[in-house]
Design an enzyme around this catalytic site. Structure first.
Site: not given
Ligand code: DGY
Length: 326
Positions: A155-157, A177, A238, A267, A285-287
């Site tokens: 996807g975008r990320i 997918r 996730r 988590e 979880h600091i993405g």
């Molecule tokens: C999201 O945007 O889904 C990130 O995991 C939140 O930090």
């Protein structure tokens, strides 16, 4: 009468002042996560909620919130929200796509580089006073440049992660997918691969697909065995997408070389096995957590909520079918 809104966690001043221009706001700047009962009590008389991935928005909660029209998540992922239940009860659900792509991609790369070059292990070594001088075989890592990058979830990320690979002259494989259109594949210099093929050929496997029952333990013991023994696994999406217990066994036994993890099953608790390993880089979880991005995410959620409450269509509406029911 202004609509009433609950903001479940601490946000920025500008988020609250924007919301305050349109709504009567109850906020939680003390940032104590609400347990399900407290959340239900606070939300019982509200028209909207700006919520986070730490809040479970499910049918049990919605049944106690008859006025609720919108749940605006401050995240792109929305596995904390039962979308079908929202739709059935006419509650619009929204997320924050786009504004966090680059920051999240940067963090995935940070984990790749740190795991490949053993950065957290090296830092502990320096801080622990163990460094006595330079030597040729000290903390040998592996190269990121020219290695094969495999991205699962394009996807975008995922695409933002792929774009960064050009600078490192890395061939990119991806699994998704749906296969991307040819011109997008060409622009990203990314080649589609079946899951097993990607696992077998990649030096770095980066997971960036959403969590759902279909992607639960998408990477488990069998998949880890299909990876190269020199490969590095990155989970920046996730917890639950990876079977963490299987990953710990694989890291211990040398089935794969290393891992970089920003997310964990259950988590903020994490499997204590990770803490005993040197070949894993751990982040909480600091993405998306840069100041600019978190401000943009909070404001995006606030704008989604206000749009819904003043009778408009939120820009990031996930369940358009809910709108007609309100
Ligand atoms: C999201 O945007 O889904 C990130 O995991 C939140 O930090």
């Amino acid at each position: 009468m202004k609509p009433k809104i609950l903001v479940t966690r601490e946000v920025f001043d500008e988020t609250l002042s924007y919301l305050g221009g349109h709504c009567e706001v109850e906020s939680n700047q003390a940032d104590m996560p609400f347990d399900p009962e407290t959340l239900a009590q606070r939300l019982g008389d509200k028209d909207g909620v700006v919520c986070c991935l730490t809040d479970r928005i499910d049918d049990k909660l919605l049944a106690r919130c008859p006025q609720l029209k919108v749940a605006a998540n401050i995240a792109v992922g929305y596995n904390n929200i039962d979308l079908a239940a929202c739709t059935a009860r006419g509650v619009m659900a929204t997320n924050t796509p786009g504004v966090l792509d680059d920051s999240t991609a940067d963090l995935a790369w940070t984990l790749m580089l740190a795991a490949a070059r053993r950065l957290t292990e090296a830092e502990a070594y320096v801080r622990g006073g163990q460094w006595k001088g330079w030597h040729l075989k000290q903390m040998l890592g592996v190269d990121v440049h020219h290695a094969t990058l495999g991205i699962i979830g394009m996807g975008r990320i995922g695409q933002a992660i792929a774009r960064r690979a050009a600078g490192f002259k890395m061939p990119v494989l991806y699994h998704n997918r749906n296969r991307l259109p040819g011109d997008v594949e060409k622009w990203l210099s990314a080649t589609y691969a079946a899951k097993d093929e990607l696992l077998a050929q990649s030096d770095f496997v980066v997971l960036q697909m959403p969590y759902s029952p279909q992607t639960h333990h998408f990477i488990g013991e069998a998949e880890l065995k299909k990876m190269k023994p020199t490969a590095i696994l990155i989970n920046s999406t996730r917890g639950g997408v990876v079977d963490d217990a299987a990953l710990i066994r694989a890291l211990k036994s040398g089935t794969i070389r290393a891992a970089g993890l920003d997310v964990f099953e259950g988590e903020p608790k994490l499997n204590p096995g990770f803490l005993e390993l040197k070949n894993v880089v751990l982040a909480p979880h600091i993405g998306s957590s840069t100041e600019a991005t978190r401000r943009a995410m909070a404001m995006t959620a606030a704008k989604n909520a206000v749009a819904a409450l003043i009778g408009g269509t939120p820009p990031n509406l996930l369940n358009p079918e809910a709108k007609g029911k309100t």
